[in-house]
Design a protein around this motif. Structure first.
Motif, mmCIF file in Angstrom:
data_model
loop_
_atom_site.group_PDB
_atom_site.id
_atom_site.type_symbol
_atom_site.label_atom_id
_atom_site.label_comp_id
_atom_site.label_asym_id
_atom_site.label_seq_id
_atom_site.Cartn_x
_atom_site.Cartn_y
_atom_site.Cartn_z
ATOM 1 N N ILE A 1 -7.131 13.806 -9.166
ATOM 2 C CA ILE A 1 -6.546 13.982 -7.832
ATOM 3 C C ILE A 1 -7.580 13.659 -6.761
ATOM 4 C CG2 ILE A 1 -5.627 15.694 -6.220
ATOM 5 C CD1 ILE A 1 -4.288 17.055 -8.582
ATOM 6 N N LYS A 2 -8.802 14.103 -6.973
ATOM 7 C CA LYS A 2 -9.858 13.829 -5.993
ATOM 8 C C LYS A 2 -10.117 12.329 -5.882
ATOM 9 C CE LYS A 2 -14.229 13.832 -6.833
ATOM 10 N NZ LYS A 2 -15.622 14.158 -7.184
ATOM 11 N N GLY A 3 -10.180 11.646 -7.031
ATOM 12 C CA GLY A 3 -10.449 10.215 -7.001
ATOM 13 C C GLY A 3 -9.361 9.431 -6.291
ATOM 14 N N GLY A 4 -8.094 9.750 -6.591
ATOM 15 C CA GLY A 4 -7.006 9.060 -5.924
ATOM 16 C C GLY A 4 -6.943 9.363 -4.441
ATOM 17 N N ALA A 5 -7.217 10.622 -4.072
ATOM 18 C CA ALA A 5 -7.191 11.004 -2.663
ATOM 19 C C ALA A 5 -8.276 10.269 -1.885
ATOM 20 C CB ALA A 5 -7.355 12.510 -2.522
ATOM 21 N N GLY A 6 -9.426 10.069 -2.515
ATOM 22 C CA GLY A 6 -10.500 9.350 -1.849
ATOM 23 C C GLY A 6 -10.129 7.912 -1.542
ATOM 24 N N ALA A 7 -9.338 7.299 -2.426
ATOM 25 C CA ALA A 7 -8.934 5.913 -2.202
ATOM 26 C C ALA A 7 -8.035 5.776 -0.981
ATOM 27 C CB ALA A 7 -8.217 5.377 -3.441
ATOM 28 N N PHE A 8 -7.328 6.849 -0.605
ATOM 29 C CA PHE A 8 -6.428 6.799 0.541
ATOM 30 C C PHE A 8 -6.992 7.536 1.752
ATOM 31 C CE2 PHE A 8 -3.664 6.332 -3.169
ATOM 32 C CZ PHE A 8 -3.040 5.135 -2.857
ATOM 33 N N GLY A 9 -8.259 7.934 1.689
ATOM 34 C CA GLY A 9 -8.904 8.548 2.837
ATOM 35 C C GLY A 9 -8.417 9.939 3.168
ATOM 36 N N LEU A 10 -7.938 10.679 2.164
ATOM 37 C CA LEU A 10 -7.463 12.046 2.389
ATOM 38 C C LEU A 10 -8.653 12.995 2.255
ATOM 39 C CD1 LEU A 10 -4.201 11.772 0.235
ATOM 40 C CD2 LEU A 10 -4.465 11.386 2.694
ATOM 41 N N GLU A 11 -9.435 13.083 3.305
ATOM 42 C CA GLU A 11 -10.724 13.754 3.240
ATOM 43 C C GLU A 11 -10.590 15.253 2.946
ATOM 44 O OE1 GLU A 11 -13.523 12.291 3.126
ATOM 45 O OE2 GLU A 11 -12.637 10.315 3.439
ATOM 46 N N ALA A 12 -9.630 15.908 3.567
ATOM 47 C CA ALA A 12 -9.472 17.355 3.336
ATOM 48 C C ALA A 12 -9.146 17.630 1.883
ATOM 49 C CB ALA A 12 -8.377 17.917 4.243
ATOM 50 N N LEU A 13 -8.298 16.812 1.289
ATOM 51 C CA LEU A 13 -7.945 16.971 -0.119
ATOM 52 C C LEU A 13 -9.141 16.681 -1.010
ATOM 53 C CD1 LEU A 13 -5.813 17.505 -2.252
ATOM 54 C CD2 LEU A 13 -5.042 15.143 -2.016
ATOM 55 N N VAL A 14 -9.904 15.654 -0.672
ATOM 56 C CA VAL A 14 -11.095 15.309 -1.460
ATOM 57 C C VAL A 14 -12.130 16.425 -1.384
ATOM 58 C CG1 VAL A 14 -13.049 13.723 -1.600
ATOM 59 C CG2 VAL A 14 -10.743 12.834 -1.223
ATOM 60 N N ARG A 15 -12.357 16.960 -0.191
ATOM 61 C CA ARG A 15 -13.388 17.986 -0.015
ATOM 62 C C ARG A 15 -13.061 19.238 -0.819
ATOM 63 N NH1 ARG A 15 -13.430 17.553 4.855
ATOM 64 N NH2 ARG A 15 -12.053 19.259 5.498
ATOM 65 N N PHE A 16 -11.802 19.665 -0.768
ATOM 66 C CA PHE A 16 -11.423 20.875 -1.510
ATOM 67 C C PHE A 16 -11.449 20.619 -3.015
ATOM 68 C CE2 PHE A 16 -8.333 23.701 -3.495
ATOM 69 C CZ PHE A 16 -8.799 24.927 -3.060
ATOM 70 N N ALA A 17 -10.904 19.472 -3.436
ATOM 71 C CA ALA A 17 -10.878 19.164 -4.869
ATOM 72 C C ALA A 17 -12.290 19.022 -5.420
ATOM 73 C CB ALA A 17 -10.074 17.887 -5.112
ATOM 74 N N MET B 1 0.829 -1.206 0.000
ATOM 75 C CA MET B 1 0.000 0.000 0.000
ATOM 76 C C MET B 1 0.868 1.263 0.000
ATOM 77 S SD MET B 1 -2.918 1.444 -0.088
ATOM 78 C CE MET B 1 -4.074 0.111 0.248
ATOM 79 N N ALA B 2 2.007 1.200 0.706
ATOM 80 C CA ALA B 2 2.886 2.370 0.756
ATOM 81 C C ALA B 2 3.415 2.710 -0.633
ATOM 82 C CB ALA B 2 4.036 2.116 1.734
ATOM 83 N N GLU B 3 3.725 1.667 -1.428
ATOM 84 C CA GLU B 3 4.227 1.922 -2.779
ATOM 85 C C GLU B 3 3.142 2.534 -3.653
ATOM 86 O OE1 GLU B 3 5.802 -1.661 -4.311
ATOM 87 O OE2 GLU B 3 7.494 -1.755 -2.909
ATOM 88 N N ILE B 4 1.908 2.050 -3.504
ATOM 89 C CA ILE B 4 0.803 2.601 -4.294
ATOM 90 C C ILE B 4 0.549 4.048 -3.889
ATOM 91 C CG2 ILE B 4 -1.644 2.360 -4.841
ATOM 92 C CD1 ILE B 4 -1.389 -0.613 -4.353
ATOM 93 N N ARG B 5 0.631 4.321 -2.602
ATOM 94 C CA ARG B 5 0.438 5.696 -2.127
ATOM 95 C C ARG B 5 1.524 6.614 -2.688
ATOM 96 N NH1 ARG B 5 -1.702 8.329 2.750
ATOM 97 N NH2 ARG B 5 -0.368 10.089 3.311
ATOM 98 N N ALA B 6 2.771 6.145 -2.661
ATOM 99 C CA ALA B 6 3.862 6.948 -3.220
ATOM 100 C C ALA B 6 3.655 7.178 -4.709
ATOM 101 C CB ALA B 6 5.195 6.258 -2.951
ATOM 102 N N SER B 7 3.175 6.157 -5.412
ATOM 103 C CA SER B 7 2.902 6.306 -6.844
ATOM 104 C C SER B 7 1.800 7.329 -7.093
ATOM 105 C CB SER B 7 2.501 4.947 -7.430
ATOM 106 O OG SER B 7 2.185 5.067 -8.802
ATOM 107 N N PHE B 8 0.818 7.365 -6.198
ATOM 108 C CA PHE B 8 -0.261 8.357 -6.341
ATOM 109 C C PHE B 8 0.274 9.781 -6.248
ATOM 110 C CE2 PHE B 8 -2.959 11.112 -3.621
ATOM 111 C CZ PHE B 8 -3.883 11.480 -4.585
ATOM 112 N N PHE B 9 1.159 10.027 -5.298
ATOM 113 C CA PHE B 9 1.679 11.382 -5.136
ATOM 114 C C PHE B 9 2.593 11.773 -6.302
ATOM 115 C CE2 PHE B 9 0.632 10.589 -0.582
ATOM 116 C CZ PHE B 9 -0.257 11.638 -0.440
ATOM 117 N N ILE B 10 3.299 10.805 -6.860
ATOM 118 C CA ILE B 10 4.094 11.100 -8.053
ATOM 119 C C ILE B 10 3.176 11.457 -9.213
ATOM 120 C CG2 ILE B 10 5.655 10.106 -9.760
ATOM 121 C CD1 ILE B 10 6.886 8.447 -7.526
#
Length: 749
Positions: free
Chosen positions: A46-62, A1-10
């Motif tokens: 960005i919103k879709g990927g953030a939602g998969a990792f539970g980044l609610e603040a990022l999802v709400r703003f996006a 999961m950490a690798e997938i998360r890092a790939s998302f931010f890239i």
């Protein structure tokens, strides 16, 4: 999961880059609908990927940002200058949220709330984002009863009307039927996409039957984790159009084989049953080809489809078959197929950790050094140049160069990402000082070593802020000077003479040299009786502690900035120069090496010292006679080169290795090219070799002598200094007052 998360931010970095590009195009007046689609898709991804990792603040703003962009995409909103300004602020904040989410930092909730309020204002809504939650509350709906009194021209009893069938017995409106074939490629999973989400989107569109095909599946022991074995066929019955189905696969276009075909409708007969004669039915219904004395049938009128295979005149003596009416041919039921080739639409990209690339670069450097040692050993052994060993050595040299060039291409990156960061600096700095400033960029595709790009961020930030705060006048002063109210800052990059030249210029008032000189005297940086040239006054800006700002602000006034810029540029083996014209503007030019790893060098001998000059600055070699040299004044000489003269300098003397030579007969001269196209000549003792050398940076503990860029290890293990020829010549001109380097097209004296 950490690798997938890092790939998302890239991936977010790439999406944010596309977002900035799209917004800049809109700001430049681009009205192409695809531009706003690119902007919308970037935020949506960005919103879709953030939602998969539970980044609610990022999802709400996006999500809110995406909602506003969707209004623009639908044509319900036309962004003006103020709206674009808000979009840029939101893009910058989205970038901050991505970075903070990656680093698990504290979220700037106040700034987020302010920007959400601005976005709500663009939608015509008041208040804070909590209003959006209120909109989603369930609505308490109560149906109203209506009484319809229809005047039918007489008394009509209920018993006179035929009994109508229930609504559920009526045939449903025709729906579109689609056959969808979906075969994901390996690249689809590498980018973090999941077929389940697309299949679920299809299920939400209507009635669908999904079939997963496993005929390509291999035995468990033969499974390759990165290989895709499954594919799906979907039968969908829905009211949606094909374009909406296609949109469900929008984000995997080029990453799958997709076929969408519409299935033609079958024509079924409708059976009309009635116990009344056809001519006695209400409304005087008469069907062509029927008889008035039709045999009565059971009571009730019903419309229902009957399969064509079951229709028989013997079984249905009291029925009349009516074909379903044919609808206008608004959309042919022909099969449409969409194929997308992964190879053609998407380029395969492998993300590699930077440490691995650095290790590869170091190994290539060692390979180059060992190749040089091997070459020198074979040459000193006295082997024939045509021997097999020497031929093999030439092939080894060619392969070494190819490997080195390929590795350098891996490290090279366009300066576009760096320039985009400067756009934000301009927006923030101009807002801080209350000026209207616009950044213009050129040469964003110029490729530079990744290490150089990373270390250029701070110097460029200082220079951009300096241009906005000090270089550009206020709007009132610009209008009084006959200029446009909006200031202009130019940022460009280009390859010149084997180096990268980055320029930051403005169209402001230029450097106020009398003011600069007086400030330097007041601060005790120079003596009061100093007689400085314009160039020397300009270089006072690089002195530590120097500042022209009268008041300390967030941007300037503390006397740090430009001295840091010069130190940073010099640590990269580069140099910085200033040119300024009063009333026109100022230009800062940064000259940097293309790479910090390997270069093609000319090995020369000067006063029994072995030195290396970058080969790309040497355009010609000459052998002098005394008649070729002319003395302009004591200590300043020029050399005749065909139809003109160029300044002549003794490299050994400039480096302090020896006294100036007096006899030029037989001396070897290197003709050096500057980035600005000018020329100068350097006297050396001899040319030893031409080869690739590995650049070894000098530690900070060493004194940084003018004209010394780095060092290298030669094939015999000897250490040689790598020279910056332009820096040596510039220092020599300032020290001796020699004429500046001239073009070869000058007139002969």
């Amino acid at each position: 999961m950490a690798e997938i998360r890092a790939s998302f931010f890239i991936e977010c970095e790439e999406l944010l880059e596309a977002l900035q590009d799209g917004l800049q195009s809109l700001d430049d007046g681009d009205d192409d609908p695809e531009t706003i689609n690119i902007v919308f898709r970037a935020v949506h991804s960005i919103k879709g990927g953030a939602g998969a990792f539970g980044l609610e603040a990022l999802v709400r703003f996006a999500h809110r940002f995406e909602t506003v962009l969707d209004e623009v995409r639908a044509g319900r909103m036309t962004p003006d200058a103020e709206a674009l300004k808000i979009f840029f602020q939101c893009a910058d904040h989205l970038s901050d949220l991505v970075r903070i989410s990656r680093d698990d930092g504290d979220l700037p909730e106040d700034e987020t709330a302010n920007l959400l309020t601005l976005l709500n204002g663009l939608l015509g809504e008041d208040g804070t984002p909590e209003d959006e939650e209120a909109e989603e509350e369930e609505i308490d709906f109560q149906p109203a009863v209506l009484s319809l009194d229809l005047d039918l021209g007489g008394d009509v009893e209920d018993s006179d009307l035929p009994e109508l069938p229930p609504l559920e017995d009526l045939p449903a409106a025709p729906r579109n039927k689609y056959q969808i074939s979906f075969r994901p490629e390996n690249e689809l999973f590498e980018t973090g996409n999941e077929p389940f989400h697309m299949l679920r989107s299809l299920d939400e569109m209507g009635d669908c039957i999904v079939t997963c095909h496993t005929d390509k599946l291999v035995e468990f022991d033969a499974l390759v984790p990165e290989q895709s074995y499954l594919y799906w066929t979907v039968e969908l019955e829905s009211d949606v159009e094909e374009a909406e189905i296609d949109a469900a696969f929008e984000f995997v276009e080029g990453l799958c084989a997709l076929e969408i075909s519409q299935v033609a409708e079958e024509t079924n007969p409708i059976v009309l049953e009635s116990d009344e004669p056809i001519d006695d039915m209400p409304g005087e219904l008469a069907l062509e080809g029927t008889k008035a004395d039709a045999t009565p049938a059971p009571s009730a009128v019903s419309l229902k489809p009957v399969p064509s295979a079951e229709v028989s005149t013997e079984d249905l003596p009291r029925t009349v078959e009516v074909e379903k009416p044919t609808l206008p041919d608004t959309k042919p039921a022909s099969s449409t197929t969409k194929q997308s080739s992964p190879a053609a639409a998407a380029k395969s990209v492998v993300r590699v950790d930077l440490d691995r690339i650095e290790r590869l670069v170091n190994l290539v450097g060692e390979l180059v050094i060992n190749q040089a040692m091997l070459s020198q050993s074979l040459e000193s052994s006295g082997l024939s140049p045509h021997s097999d060993a020497m031929n093999g050595l030439e092939e080894f040299q060619r392969l070494t160069r190819d490997i080195q060039d390929s590795v350098m291409m891996i490290r090279a990156q366009p300066v576009k990402s760096l320039f985009q960061r400067m756009s934000r600096i301009v927006r923030e700095a101009s807002a801080a000082v209350g000026k209207d400033v616009r950044l213009h960029t050129q040469g964003e595709g110029t490729e530079v070593d990744k290490t150089v790009i990373e270390r250029l961020a701070d110097p460029l930030t200082h220079m951009i802020r300096n241009a906005v705060d000090h270089g550009l006048e206020s709007s009132e002063d610009r209008l009084a000077a006959g200029k446009s109210e909006q200031g202009r800052v130019n940022l460009s990059a280009a390859h010149r003479s084997g180096r990268v030249v980055i320029e930051v210029s403005d169209d402001g008032g230029g450097i106020n040299r009398p003011k600069v000189l007086q400030i330097a005297i007041d601060k005790g940086l120079i003596p009061e009786d100093a007689n400085l040239s314009d160039s020397e006054i300009d270089n006072l800006l690089f002195l530590p502690g120097f500042s022209t700002a009268a008041v300390v602000s967030d941007l300037s006034g503390r006397g740090v900035g430009m001295d840091v810029v010069r130190t940073s540029i010099q640590s990269l083996g580069g140099r910085i120069t200033i040119t300024s014209t009063p009333g026109v503007g100022t230009t800062f030019s940064i000259s940097l090496p293309l790479t910090l790893a390997v270069l093609d060098g000319m090995v020369v001998q000067v006063a029994e010292e072995t030195l290396v000059l970058p080969l790309n600055v040497v355009i010609e070699t000459l052998t002098l006679t005394n008649d070729d040299v002319e003395m302009v004044r004591p200590g300043a000489h020029v050399v005749r080169v065909r139809s003109g003269f160029v300044p002549l300098f003794d490299l050994g003397k400039e480096l302090g290795y020896r006294d100036p030579i007096s006899d030029y007969e037989g001396s070897v001269v290197l003709l050096i090219a500057h980035e600005d196209g000018s020329r100068a000549a350097l006297i050396i003792d001899s040319i030893q070799d031409q080869r690739q050398v590995v650049i070894k940076g000098l530690d900070d503990s060493f004194y940084r002598a003018p004209g010394i860029a780095a060092a290298t290890i030669l094939g015999d293990g000897q250490i040689a200094l790598i020279l910056d020829a332009s820096d040596i010549i510039s220092n020599a001109i300032c020290a001796t007052g020699s004429p500046p380097a001239q073009s070869l097209t000058g007139t002969s004296a």
